[in-house]
Design an enzyme around this catalytic site. Structure first.
Site: not given
Lengths: 477, 95
Positions: A77, A152, A176
């Site tokens: 990420k 996210s 997330s």
């Protein structure tokens, strides 16, 4: 090899590379091909590290003694720092930022010979539940390109689901990792607060953030956790207790585990497909002889409003560092210092980030601090106490991961409606607990993934893995 | 609610400059969110609730000098620099 390399699980893949039956370079080429073919449509990656990945693969192939994750193509990420590789947080303010050091989790992956294939898209600074808040582009759900992958960590989830990486790392502040895992048919684990080092994770809400794995199987998640978990003196909230052998724990059937579940009235707003999958699974577990007990978490409804005071408050403080002075974007040509701060931040941050900074600034401002932040802090204690008491009578709690199925782009323009996506996940972060989202198949009509969440007391990740592995076997059979 | 929500002041505190249209769009959204989180007022609370693990764990590291990033590395990230300094707009205003 006739079976495509990209279909192998993390465990299978690394075992073959370690035994010398396949080369890390072959694995990387297979995945880079998949990325080239699929990513123009999925858009999981902000940066693809093609050259570095090839170089690393060669190094791994030349090694005599290979690490636990030898040759594994992992996506990271883009809010987790990678030395020399651009780390943007999907924000204009860090668009060209190249970190001078690696996050501890990245160091640990590299030490076991994993290979980073790229940095994945996210909602800007991890603020969102759909990856639509990325300053660059939205990521699409590989199961239905007209729907969001969740957020996210949407890029991390889509990359693994589309076989552009064998596994990925995400971060979870309010759901997330778990929500995008559920939306993309993956296993997603949010570890206990303090279990995995946050050193090198760009801070959003420091008392809630945790890094964790997104994988295609429970075993893969356990394997990754064995590598990334553990004490790190560079993160003062990391806890110095040994990391148990998670992959060994999978062999223990969940017999004897007492499972807490939510009554029908608690999940009346949940999509019918998720609700029926939930109750079907409960009756399966009941038939298998596991003890079920309804739990009454009275404070659950207060977790979201509590979270939306605490997380923005911490974010407003953490994001104060982006002022255009030491790193990141600076608004050019402004001769006044304060003007430079404001123009840099106004141009560099997107709408949702500004909304949360202002909300946090309000909750922490003189005259409102006690009424908002102070109160939320106490509600958080109350909520944690309720979990502690609940875990006196059950070993784990089973809930849906999300109240809804992956939704179409643009479906949630109202911020509060978007915030409600995290209804089942935020309480876990507030109480610092570990939780896993495990896929339980696809909906009949639209073929969209379904996921359920298991929650355990602090540092009891083993319970999650045992039950998730058992559920996974039932789903696959 | 709108009386207590001073968006102008908050923007100053947060170093954000918002165009009037952006303010007009944000204000009702923020007011709605603040009203929504205000439901916590319904709960009876006491300061004597046990502290959270995360509140207890905020340990300070030993006050010991340790090596940090070299100046050259730190300066590489700076948007504007001059020799071994980070350059910023003038801080002292002329009379």
């Amino acid at each position: 090899m006739s079976f495509p390399l990209t279909k192998l699980t993390l465990g299978e893949l690394c075992e073959l590379v370690r035994r010398g039956e396949i080369k890390a370079s072959e694995v990387i080429e297979a995945y880079l091909n998949n990325i080239k073919e699929k990513d123009p449509e999925i858009r999981a990656f902000i940066t693809i590290t093609e050259d570095e990945a090839r170089k690393r693969a060669k190094i791994v192939d030349d090694k005599e003694k290979k690490g636990k994750l030898a040759g594994a193509p992992i996506a990271i990420k883009d809010n987790i720092l990678t030395k020399g590789i651009r780390t943007t947080c999907a924000s204009r303010i860090l668009e060209n930022y190249i970190p001078p050091y690696n996050a501890t989790v990245v160091e640990r992956l590299l030490a076991e010979d994993a290979i980073i294939v790229g940095k994945t898209n996210l909602d800007e600074f991890a603020m969102g539940s759909s990856t639509e808040n990325s300053a660059f582009f939205p990521t699409r759900n590989p199961y239905d390109l007209n729907r969001v992958p969740g957020g996210s960590s949407g890029g991390s989830a889509a990359a693994v689901a589309a076989q552009e990486a064998v596994a990925s790392l995400g971060s979870d502040t309010g759901g997330s990792i778990r929500q995008p895992a559920a939306f993309c048919g993956l296993v997603g684990l949010k570890p206990t607060y303090g279990r995995v080092s946050r050193y090198g994770l760009v801070a959003f809400a420091s008392s809630l953030d945790q890094i964790g794995p997104l994988t295609r199987s429970v075993e893969d998640a356990a394997l990754l956790m064995e590598v990334i978990a553990g004490y790190d003196p560079r993160d003062s909230t990391s806890v110095n207790i040994p990391v148990p052998p998670y992959t060994e724990a999978l062999k223990m059937p969940p017999n004897g585990l007492k499972i807490g579940y939510l009554r029908e009235e608690k999940i009346k707003e949940v999509a019918p497909e998720i609700k029926s999958a939930y109750f079907n699974l409960l009756s399966f577990l009941d038939k298998e002889g596991l003890t079920l007990k309804a739990v009454d978490l009275k404070l659950w409804d207060y977790a979201l409003p509590c979270y939306y005071i605490i997380a923005p408050s911490e974010a407003s403080s953490n994001l104060a560092r982006y002022d255009g002075v030491r790193y990141g974007f600076r608004y050019p040509g402004e001769n006044n210092l304060k003007g430079m701060y404001s123009l840099t931040r106004t141009t560099g941050f997107g709408a949702e980030v500004k909304r949360r900074i202002l909300l946090g600034t309000f909750a922490l401002s003189a005259g409102y601090y006690e009424a908002y932040y102070g109160r939320a802090r106490l509600v958080r204690r109350l909520l944690t106490q309720e979990f502690r008491q609940t875990f006196e009578s059950v070993d784990v709690i089973l809930t849906p991961t999300t109240p809804e199925l992956p939704f179409p782009f643009g479906a949630k323009a109202d911020p509060i409606v978007m915030y409600l996506s995290d209804y089942f996940t935020v309480a876990v972060n507030l109480a610092g607990l570990p939780a896993i989202s495990v896929p339980i198949g696809l909906t009949q009509e639209k073929n969209l993934p379904l996921g359920l969440q298991i929650i355990a007391p602090p540092f009891e990740e083993i319970r999650l893995f045992r039950l998730a592995f058992f559920i996974e076997k039932k789903v696959k059979s | 609610m709108s009386r207590e929500f001073d968006l102008e002041h908050l923007c100053q505190l947060a170093h954000l400059y918002l165009e009037p249209e952006e303010k007009a769009r944000l204000r009702p959204q923020l007011e709605k969110i603040v009203a929504w989180v205000g439901q916590l007022k319904e709960l009876p609370l006491s300061e004597s609730l046990p502290e959270l693990e995360v509140e207890r764990r905020l340990a300070l590291r030993p006050d010991k000098v340790e090596p940090s990033f070299p100046l050259k590395v730190v300066l590489e990230s700076a948007p504007e620099k001059d020799d071994c300094f980070i350059k910023v707009p003038k801080v002292i205003e002329e009379k």
